[in-house]
Design a protein around this motif. Sequence first.
Motif, PDB file in Angstrom:
ATOM      1  N   PHE A 136       0.827  -1.212   0.000  1.00 59.03           N
ATOM      2  CA  PHE A 136       0.000   0.000   0.000  1.00 59.03           C
ATOM      3  C   PHE A 136       0.859   1.260   0.000  1.00 59.03           C
ATOM      4  CE2 PHE A 136       0.881  -0.252   4.486  1.00 59.03           C
ATOM      5  CZ  PHE A 136       0.737   1.036   4.986  1.00 59.03           C
ATOM      6  N   LEU A 137       2.089   1.150   0.541  1.00 60.02           N
ATOM      7  CA  LEU A 137       2.994   2.300   0.516  1.00 60.02           C
ATOM      8  C   LEU A 137       3.445   2.618  -0.905  1.00 60.02           C
ATOM      9  CD1 LEU A 137       5.220   1.589   3.655  1.00 60.02           C
ATOM     10  CD2 LEU A 137       3.554   3.422   3.385  1.00 60.02           C
ATOM     11  N   ASN A 138       3.721   1.583  -1.667  1.00 58.51           N
ATOM     12  CA  ASN A 138       4.098   1.794  -3.067  1.00 58.51           C
ATOM     13  C   ASN A 138       2.939   2.346  -3.880  1.00 58.51           C
ATOM     14  OD1 ASN A 138       6.674   0.695  -2.541  1.00 58.51           O
ATOM     15  ND2 ASN A 138       5.928  -1.380  -2.932  1.00 58.51           N
ATOM     16  N   ASP A 139       1.720   1.942  -3.502  1.00 59.01           N
ATOM     17  CA  ASP A 139       0.522   2.389  -4.228  1.00 59.01           C
ATOM     18  C   ASP A 139      -0.020   3.714  -3.707  1.00 59.01           C
ATOM     19  OD1 ASP A 139       0.704   0.062  -5.700  1.00 59.01           O
ATOM     20  OD2 ASP A 139      -0.671  -1.040  -4.401  1.00 59.01           O
ATOM     21  N   LYS A 140       0.614   4.244  -2.651  1.00 65.80           N
ATOM     22  CA  LYS A 140       0.196   5.529  -2.047  1.00 65.80           C
ATOM     23  C   LYS A 140      -1.253   5.472  -1.566  1.00 65.80           C
ATOM     24  CE  LYS A 140       4.199   7.276  -3.196  1.00 65.80           C
ATOM     25  NZ  LYS A 140       4.808   6.124  -3.880  1.00 65.80           N
ATOM     26  N   GLU A 141      -1.622   4.339  -0.945  1.00 67.60           N
ATOM     27  CA  GLU A 141      -2.970   4.155  -0.420  1.00 67.60           C
ATOM     28  C   GLU A 141      -3.017   4.466   1.080  1.00 67.60           C
ATOM     29  OE1 GLU A 141      -4.516   0.611  -3.419  1.00 67.60           O
ATOM     30  OE2 GLU A 141      -3.715   0.087  -1.454  1.00 67.60           O
ATOM     31  N   ASN A 142      -4.216   4.725   1.569  1.00 64.03           N
ATOM     32  CA  ASN A 142      -4.435   4.979   2.992  1.00 64.03           C
ATOM     33  C   ASN A 142      -5.157   3.795   3.634  1.00 64.03           C
ATOM     34  OD1 ASN A 142      -3.376   7.594   2.603  1.00 64.03           O
ATOM     35  ND2 ASN A 142      -5.398   8.375   2.027  1.00 64.03           N
ATOM     36  N   VAL A 143      -4.985   3.675   4.944  1.00 69.56           N
ATOM     37  CA  VAL A 143      -5.606   2.578   5.692  1.00 69.56           C
ATOM     38  C   VAL A 143      -6.281   3.168   6.929  1.00 69.56           C
ATOM     39  CG1 VAL A 143      -5.234   0.399   6.907  1.00 69.56           C
ATOM     40  CG2 VAL A 143      -3.813   0.971   4.917  1.00 69.56           C
ATOM     41  N   PHE A 144      -7.548   2.769   7.160  1.00 75.85           N
ATOM     42  CA  PHE A 144      -8.300   3.268   8.301  1.00 75.85           C
ATOM     43  C   PHE A 144      -8.679   2.107   9.228  1.00 75.85           C
ATOM     44  CE2 PHE A 144     -10.215   6.188   4.845  1.00 75.85           C
ATOM     45  CZ  PHE A 144      -9.064   6.964   4.821  1.00 75.85           C
ATOM     46  N   PHE A 145      -8.512   2.326  10.524  1.00 84.24           N
ATOM     47  CA  PHE A 145      -8.986   1.382  11.535  1.00 84.24           C
ATOM     48  C   PHE A 145     -10.011   2.110  12.398  1.00 84.24           C
ATOM     49  CE2 PHE A 145      -4.748  -0.392  10.623  1.00 84.24           C
ATOM     50  CZ  PHE A 145      -5.092  -1.712  10.381  1.00 84.24           C
ATOM     51  N   VAL A 146     -11.251   1.644  12.337  1.00 85.87           N
ATOM     52  CA  VAL A 146     -12.352   2.300  13.034  1.00 85.87           C
ATOM     53  C   VAL A 146     -13.004   1.315  13.998  1.00 85.87           C
ATOM     54  CG1 VAL A 146     -14.539   3.532  12.758  1.00 85.87           C
ATOM     55  CG2 VAL A 146     -12.754   3.740  11.007  1.00 85.87           C
ATOM     56  N   GLY A 147     -13.336   1.794  15.198  1.00 85.35           N
ATOM     57  CA  GLY A 147     -13.999   0.929  16.166  1.00 85.35           C
ATOM     58  C   GLY A 147     -13.877   1.481  17.566  1.00 85.35           C
ATOM     59  N   PRO A 148     -14.533   0.845  18.533  1.00 84.16           N
ATOM     60  CA  PRO A 148     -14.507   1.327  19.912  1.00 84.16           C
ATOM     61  C   PRO A 148     -13.124   1.209  20.536  1.00 84.16           C
ATOM     62  CG  PRO A 148     -15.565  -0.821  19.787  1.00 84.16           C
ATOM     63  CD  PRO A 148     -15.362  -0.361  18.371  1.00 84.16           C
ATOM     64  N   SER A 149     -12.995   1.814  21.690  1.00 82.91           N
ATOM     65  CA  SER A 149     -11.715   1.805  22.393  1.00 82.91           C
ATOM     66  C   SER A 149     -11.344   0.399  22.859  1.00 82.91           C
ATOM     67  CB  SER A 149     -11.797   2.744  23.605  1.00 82.91           C
ATOM     68  OG  SER A 149     -10.596   2.733  24.331  1.00 82.91           O
ATOM     69  N   GLY A 150     -10.057   0.081  22.746  1.00 81.31           N
ATOM     70  CA  GLY A 150      -9.542  -1.149  23.333  1.00 81.31           C
ATOM     71  C   GLY A 150      -9.576  -2.373  22.453  1.00 81.31           C
ATOM     72  N   VAL A 151     -10.025  -2.251  21.188  1.00 84.51           N
ATOM     73  CA  VAL A 151     -10.160  -3.443  20.343  1.00 84.51           C
ATOM     74  C   VAL A 151      -8.890  -3.751  19.540  1.00 84.51           C
ATOM     75  CG1 VAL A 151     -12.665  -3.302  20.161  1.00 84.51           C
ATOM     76  CG2 VAL A 151     -11.226  -2.077  18.497  1.00 84.51           C
ATOM     77  N   GLY A 152      -7.873  -2.912  19.666  1.00 92.27           N
ATOM     78  CA  GLY A 152      -6.594  -3.202  19.010  1.00 92.27           C
ATOM     79  C   GLY A 152      -6.260  -2.346  17.803  1.00 92.27           C
ATOM     80  N   LYS A 153      -6.999  -1.260  17.603  1.00 92.39           N
ATOM     81  CA  LYS A 153      -6.763  -0.412  16.426  1.00 92.39           C
ATOM     82  C   LYS A 153      -5.351   0.165  16.411  1.00 92.39           C
ATOM     83  CE  LYS A 153      -9.971   2.551  17.326  1.00 92.39           C
ATOM     84  NZ  LYS A 153     -10.240   2.028  18.694  1.00 92.39           N
ATOM     85  N   SER A 154      -4.966   0.780  17.518  1.00 89.62           N
ATOM     86  CA  SER A 154      -3.648   1.410  17.594  1.00 89.62           C
ATOM     87  C   SER A 154      -2.535   0.376  17.505  1.00 89.62           C
ATOM     88  CB  SER A 154      -3.504   2.211  18.894  1.00 89.62           C
ATOM     89  OG  SER A 154      -4.393   3.306  18.902  1.00 89.62           O
ATOM     90  N   HIS A 155      -2.744  -0.778  18.127  1.00 95.22           N
ATOM     91  CA  HIS A 155      -1.740  -1.833  18.080  1.00 95.22           C
ATOM     92  C   HIS A 155      -1.525  -2.287  16.633  1.00 95.22           C
ATOM     93  CE1 HIS A 155       0.089  -5.487  20.334  1.00 95.22           C
ATOM     94  NE2 HIS A 155       0.645  -5.370  19.131  1.00 95.22           N
ATOM     95  N   LEU A 156      -2.608  -2.519  15.915  1.00 94.70           N
ATOM     96  CA  LEU A 156      -2.490  -2.955  14.528  1.00 94.70           C
ATOM     97  C   LEU A 156      -1.826  -1.885  13.663  1.00 94.70           C
ATOM     98  CD1 LEU A 156      -5.942  -4.702  14.031  1.00 94.70           C
ATOM     99  CD2 LEU A 156      -3.690  -5.809  14.032  1.00 94.70           C
ATOM    100  N   ALA A 157      -2.205  -0.631  13.877  1.00 93.00           N
ATOM    101  CA  ALA A 157      -1.599   0.457  13.104  1.00 93.00           C
ATOM    102  C   ALA A 157      -0.099   0.525  13.359  1.00 93.00           C
ATOM    103  CB  ALA A 157      -2.261   1.788  13.465  1.00 93.00           C
ATOM    104  N   GLN A 158       0.286   0.388  14.628  1.00 96.18           N
ATOM    105  CA  GLN A 158       1.706   0.441  14.950  1.00 96.18           C
ATOM    106  C   GLN A 158       2.446  -0.798  14.450  1.00 96.18           C
ATOM    107  OE1 GLN A 158       3.073   2.392  18.675  1.00 96.18           O
ATOM    108  NE2 GLN A 158       0.960   2.138  19.355  1.00 96.18           N
ATOM    109  N   ALA A 159       1.778  -1.938  14.478  1.00 95.90           N
ATOM    110  CA  ALA A 159       2.409  -3.165  13.968  1.00 95.90           C
ATOM    111  C   ALA A 159       2.729  -3.016  12.481  1.00 95.90           C
ATOM    112  CB  ALA A 159       1.487  -4.360  14.203  1.00 95.90           C
ATOM    113  N   ILE A 160       1.815  -2.415  11.746  1.00 96.18           N
ATOM    114  CA  ILE A 160       2.079  -2.154  10.324  1.00 96.18           C
ATOM    115  C   ILE A 160       3.219  -1.152  10.195  1.00 96.18           C
ATOM    116  CG2 ILE A 160       1.121  -1.151   8.208  1.00 96.18           C
ATOM    117  CD1 ILE A 160      -1.625  -2.250   9.125  1.00 96.18           C
ATOM    118  N   GLY A 161       3.234  -0.169  11.085  1.00 95.78           N
ATOM    119  CA  GLY A 161       4.328   0.793  11.095  1.00 95.78           C
ATOM    120  C   GLY A 161       5.671   0.121  11.308  1.00 95.78           C
ATOM    121  N   HIS A 162       5.708  -0.848  12.217  1.00 95.67           N
ATOM    122  CA  HIS A 162       6.947  -1.595  12.466  1.00 95.67           C
ATOM    123  C   HIS A 162       7.399  -2.344  11.213  1.00 95.67           C
ATOM    124  CE1 HIS A 162       8.020  -1.211  16.727  1.00 95.67           C
ATOM    125  NE2 HIS A 162       6.731  -1.070  16.969  1.00 95.67           N
TER     126      HIS A 162
END
Length: 254
Positions: A96-122
């Motif tokens: 997705f970085l090569n394709d210049k695409e965006n990724v959204f994680f939506v949902g209530p607090s505590g379900v792992g959105k930030s963790h998944l976003a950071q894991a992709i960042g890693h």
Amino acid sequence: MADLAVLKPKLTRLKLSGMLDSLQQRFDEAVAQKWSFSDFLEHLLQDEVERRDSKQLAYRLTKSGLDPHKTFESFDFSFNPKICEPAIREIASCQFLNDKENVFFVGPSGVGKSHLAQAIGHEAVRRGHEVLFRRTAPLFRWIAAGHGDGSYSRRLKSVIAVPLLIFDDFGLQTLSDEQQNDLYEVLCERYESASTIITSNRDFGEWPSVFSNPLMSSAAMDRLVHHAVKFVIEGKSYRVESFSSRQQRLTAGN
């Protein structure tokens, strides 16, 4: 073999002093295994390449603001079977970085959105990409603070230019008019030029309300969603579940 004390200033001058860490070991191996001169040089240079790669990786990780522990290795997909692991893993390939695409994680607090976003960042950092992870409101306060010391333009440009920008808690706090303008500028400049990951507790349909100006909101959202994929994550809170488990263990021990 030449005395290491004689080689050190030469390697330092050539900015190859890291070779000293493995020079003696590689020399001993070369003698024991009867390496050719080219084999010895290849192993020594490979050590230096790996050392520099490791140093750059550590630098990118520190600069990114990512939590060192929020990786895929530490994410428990079995906790929430509603999360489509294959789809997340596909995003983690970083195409997705090569394709210049965006990724959204939506949902209530505590379900792992930030963790998944950071894991992709890693994963992106490991592949050599520059990443910036920040909570949305503090990031734009930091940009605005640049007016005080003349670094505003530099700060704004640095956020625009980063190959992978991760907005955490998007829409959670109200942005000032100036901060909304900066957000609009970031989204417009990054459109089809760089990728952005967004996590948000707010429903996707509420995102336009981040901007008080409806025309600005429409233009910004139009660019943001044009090349994007959205993951809606529902389920129990990891944090609440962890708290309940600890309480049960404590109660059982009394």
